[in-house]
Design a protein around this motif. Structure first.
Motif, mmCIF file in Angstrom:
data_model
loop_
_atom_site.group_PDB
_atom_site.id
_atom_site.type_symbol
_atom_site.label_atom_id
_atom_site.label_comp_id
_atom_site.label_asym_id
_atom_site.label_seq_id
_atom_site.Cartn_x
_atom_site.Cartn_y
_atom_site.Cartn_z
ATOM 1 N N ALA A 1 29.038 26.682 48.171
ATOM 2 C CA ALA A 1 29.967 27.558 48.867
ATOM 3 C C ALA A 1 31.323 26.876 48.961
ATOM 4 C CB ALA A 1 29.439 27.880 50.262
ATOM 5 N N THR A 2 32.358 27.665 48.815
ATOM 6 C CA THR A 2 33.719 27.177 48.968
ATOM 7 C C THR A 2 34.472 28.197 49.813
ATOM 8 O OG1 THR A 2 34.198 28.180 46.824
ATOM 9 C CG2 THR A 2 33.864 25.808 46.842
ATOM 10 N N PRO A 3 34.799 27.840 51.036
ATOM 11 C CA PRO A 3 35.391 28.804 51.980
ATOM 12 C C PRO A 3 36.644 29.507 51.469
ATOM 13 C CG PRO A 3 34.841 26.752 53.093
ATOM 14 C CD PRO A 3 34.614 26.531 51.632
ATOM 15 N N GLU A 4 37.426 28.852 50.671
ATOM 16 C CA GLU A 4 38.677 29.463 50.210
ATOM 17 C C GLU A 4 38.523 30.230 48.893
ATOM 18 O OE1 GLU A 4 38.065 25.653 48.278
ATOM 19 O OE2 GLU A 4 38.070 26.176 50.369
ATOM 20 N N ALA A 5 37.323 30.317 48.369
ATOM 21 C CA ALA A 5 37.093 30.942 47.067
ATOM 22 C C ALA A 5 37.133 32.467 47.130
ATOM 23 C CB ALA A 5 35.737 30.502 46.510
ATOM 24 N N GLU A 6 37.402 33.069 46.000
ATOM 25 C CA GLU A 6 37.367 34.527 45.826
ATOM 26 C C GLU A 6 35.909 34.961 45.835
ATOM 27 O OE1 GLU A 6 37.709 38.259 45.383
ATOM 28 O OE2 GLU A 6 39.611 37.191 45.263
ATOM 29 N N VAL A 7 35.516 35.756 46.830
ATOM 30 C CA VAL A 7 34.110 36.162 46.934
ATOM 31 C C VAL A 7 33.911 37.662 46.704
ATOM 32 C CG1 VAL A 7 33.390 34.234 48.396
ATOM 33 C CG2 VAL A 7 34.199 36.363 49.447
ATOM 34 N N ASP A 8 34.915 38.337 46.145
ATOM 35 C CA ASP A 8 34.778 39.765 45.857
ATOM 36 C C ASP A 8 34.042 39.949 44.532
ATOM 37 O OD1 ASP A 8 34.903 42.513 45.739
ATOM 38 O OD2 ASP A 8 36.990 42.559 45.075
ATOM 39 N N TRP A 9 32.755 39.691 44.579
ATOM 40 C CA TRP A 9 31.933 39.823 43.381
ATOM 41 C C TRP A 9 31.906 41.261 42.878
ATOM 42 C CZ3 TRP A 9 29.500 36.084 40.512
ATOM 43 C CH2 TRP A 9 29.557 34.774 41.019
ATOM 44 N N ILE A 10 32.031 42.229 43.769
ATOM 45 C CA ILE A 10 32.003 43.633 43.350
ATOM 46 C C ILE A 10 33.128 43.906 42.364
ATOM 47 C CG2 ILE A 10 32.334 46.012 44.142
ATOM 48 C CD1 ILE A 10 30.793 45.271 46.662
ATOM 49 N N GLY A 11 34.316 43.420 42.661
ATOM 50 C CA GLY A 11 35.439 43.603 41.745
ATOM 51 C C GLY A 11 35.190 42.961 40.388
ATOM 52 N N TRP A 12 34.579 41.801 40.381
ATOM 53 C CA TRP A 12 34.293 41.086 39.139
ATOM 54 C C TRP A 12 33.191 41.766 38.333
ATOM 55 C CZ3 TRP A 12 36.498 36.830 36.830
ATOM 56 C CH2 TRP A 12 37.455 36.147 37.568
ATOM 57 N N LEU A 13 32.245 42.396 39.022
ATOM 58 C CA LEU A 13 31.073 42.961 38.352
ATOM 59 C C LEU A 13 31.184 44.453 38.069
ATOM 60 C CD1 LEU A 13 28.356 41.079 40.420
ATOM 61 C CD2 LEU A 13 29.066 40.591 38.068
ATOM 62 N N ALA A 14 32.271 45.079 38.501
ATOM 63 C CA ALA A 14 32.427 46.516 38.302
ATOM 64 C C ALA A 14 32.348 46.875 36.823
ATOM 65 C CB ALA A 14 33.762 46.981 38.878
ATOM 66 N N PRO A 15 31.633 47.957 36.508
ATOM 67 C CA PRO A 15 31.552 48.382 35.109
ATOM 68 C C PRO A 15 32.919 48.808 34.588
ATOM 69 C CG PRO A 15 30.282 49.863 36.548
ATOM 70 C CD PRO A 15 30.878 48.793 37.405
ATOM 71 N N GLU A 16 33.099 48.698 33.298
ATOM 72 C CA GLU A 16 34.353 49.096 32.657
ATOM 73 C C GLU A 16 34.723 50.512 33.071
ATOM 74 O OE1 GLU A 16 36.470 47.516 30.378
ATOM 75 O OE2 GLU A 16 35.378 45.698 30.905
ATOM 76 N N GLY A 17 35.980 50.703 33.440
ATOM 77 C CA GLY A 17 36.475 52.027 33.775
ATOM 78 C C GLY A 17 36.087 52.534 35.151
ATOM 79 N N ALA A 18 35.423 51.715 35.963
ATOM 80 C CA ALA A 18 35.001 52.175 37.297
ATOM 81 C C ALA A 18 36.194 52.309 38.235
ATOM 82 C CB ALA A 18 33.965 51.224 37.889
ATOM 83 N N GLY A 19 37.211 51.537 37.998
ATOM 84 C CA GLY A 19 38.384 51.591 38.867
ATOM 85 C C GLY A 19 38.134 50.874 40.182
ATOM 86 N N ALA A 20 39.097 50.143 40.617
ATOM 87 C CA ALA A 20 38.950 49.315 41.818
ATOM 88 C C ALA A 20 38.750 50.139 43.083
ATOM 89 C CB ALA A 20 40.172 48.416 41.975
ATOM 90 N N HIS A 21 39.142 51.404 43.061
ATOM 91 C CA HIS A 21 39.052 52.209 44.275
ATOM 92 C C HIS A 21 38.020 53.326 44.162
ATOM 93 C CE1 HIS A 21 42.370 50.005 45.881
ATOM 94 N NE2 HIS A 21 43.039 50.224 44.781
ATOM 95 N N HIS A 22 37.146 53.243 43.207
ATOM 96 C CA HIS A 22 36.106 54.258 43.057
ATOM 97 C C HIS A 22 35.268 54.325 44.338
ATOM 98 C CE1 HIS A 22 32.268 55.980 41.808
ATOM 99 N NE2 HIS A 22 33.011 56.693 40.998
ATOM 100 N N ASP A 23 34.832 55.531 44.687
ATOM 101 C CA ASP A 23 34.090 55.770 45.924
ATOM 102 C C ASP A 23 32.881 54.850 46.066
ATOM 103 O OD1 ASP A 23 33.562 57.245 48.344
ATOM 104 O OD2 ASP A 23 31.940 58.239 47.257
ATOM 105 N N ALA A 24 32.107 54.689 44.991
ATOM 106 C CA ALA A 24 30.913 53.825 45.073
ATOM 107 C C ALA A 24 31.319 52.384 45.385
ATOM 108 C CB ALA A 24 30.112 53.880 43.772
ATOM 109 N N LEU A 25 32.411 51.927 44.792
ATOM 110 C CA LEU A 25 32.863 50.557 45.049
ATOM 111 C C LEU A 25 33.291 50.403 46.502
ATOM 112 C CD1 LEU A 25 34.914 49.705 41.830
ATOM 113 C CD2 LEU A 25 32.507 49.333 42.295
ATOM 114 N N GLN A 26 33.958 51.402 47.026
ATOM 115 C CA GLN A 26 34.388 51.331 48.424
ATOM 116 C C GLN A 26 33.184 51.324 49.361
ATOM 117 O OE1 GLN A 26 37.367 50.480 49.246
ATOM 118 N NE2 GLN A 26 37.980 50.595 47.129
#
Length: 160
Positions: free
Chosen positions: A119-144
């Motif tokens: 664990a690294t407290p200052e690290a980027e932990v938004d795994w959802i953004g990294w793992l989103a399928p192509e074309g899902a868009g960062a603000h897609h309802d399922a992602l939110q």
């Protein structure tokens, strides 16, 4: 206290809104097991980066392609006919059990792959953004929805 990935996934999936969001994620081409692993890693404070994401994606893709997806396709192809044939319905449930076992094995493999990541407290932990399928868009309802459920993961970890 942090639990293993399988038990974390079960608790998280049972939380309100998680199942629907995961199914939307899957319908858009996302890998739910990989997603659950990412949320677990984020809850543990383990940062996402390109190398880690690619390592996990590679591991998951092979197992999904060779094992999980064929079982899911078979189960889904029997959906309508199983409503009219009791014996086929029993077989369909057995295939569903195999599919769940295959997903559990994948989660165990993913956990093993990242067991030494600290664990690294200052690290980027938004795994959802990294793992989103192509074309899902960062603000897609399922992602939110997934992000909202992810905010409750500490409660899931603590058994609240």
């Amino acid at each position: 206290m942090h639990t293993d990935l399988w038990n974390f996934a079960l608790k998280l999936y049972a939380r309100p809104g998680a199942e629907a969001a995961c199914l939307q994620w899957q319908a858009r081409g996302g890998d739910v097991c990989l997603l659950l692993c990412g949320v677990w890693l984020g809850a543990r404070g383990i940062g996402a980066n390109e190398q880690r994401v690619e390592q996990l994606k590679e591991l998951a893709e092979a197992w999904q392609t060779e094992v999980v997806k064929p079982l899911r396709a078979l189960r889904q192809s029997w959906r309508d006919e199983a409503t009219k044939d009791a014996q086929l319905a029993v077989l369909r449930e057995q295939v569903k059990g195999l599919e769940l076992t295959a997903e559990r094995i994948l989660l165990e493999r993913l956990e093993t792959a990242c067991k030494d990541w600290a664990a690294t407290p200052e690290a980027e932990v938004d795994w959802i953004g990294w793992l989103a399928p192509e074309g899902a868009g960062a603000h897609h309802d399922a992602l939110q929805r997934l992000r909202a459920v992810m905010l409750t993961t500490q409660d899931a970890e603590d058994g609240v």
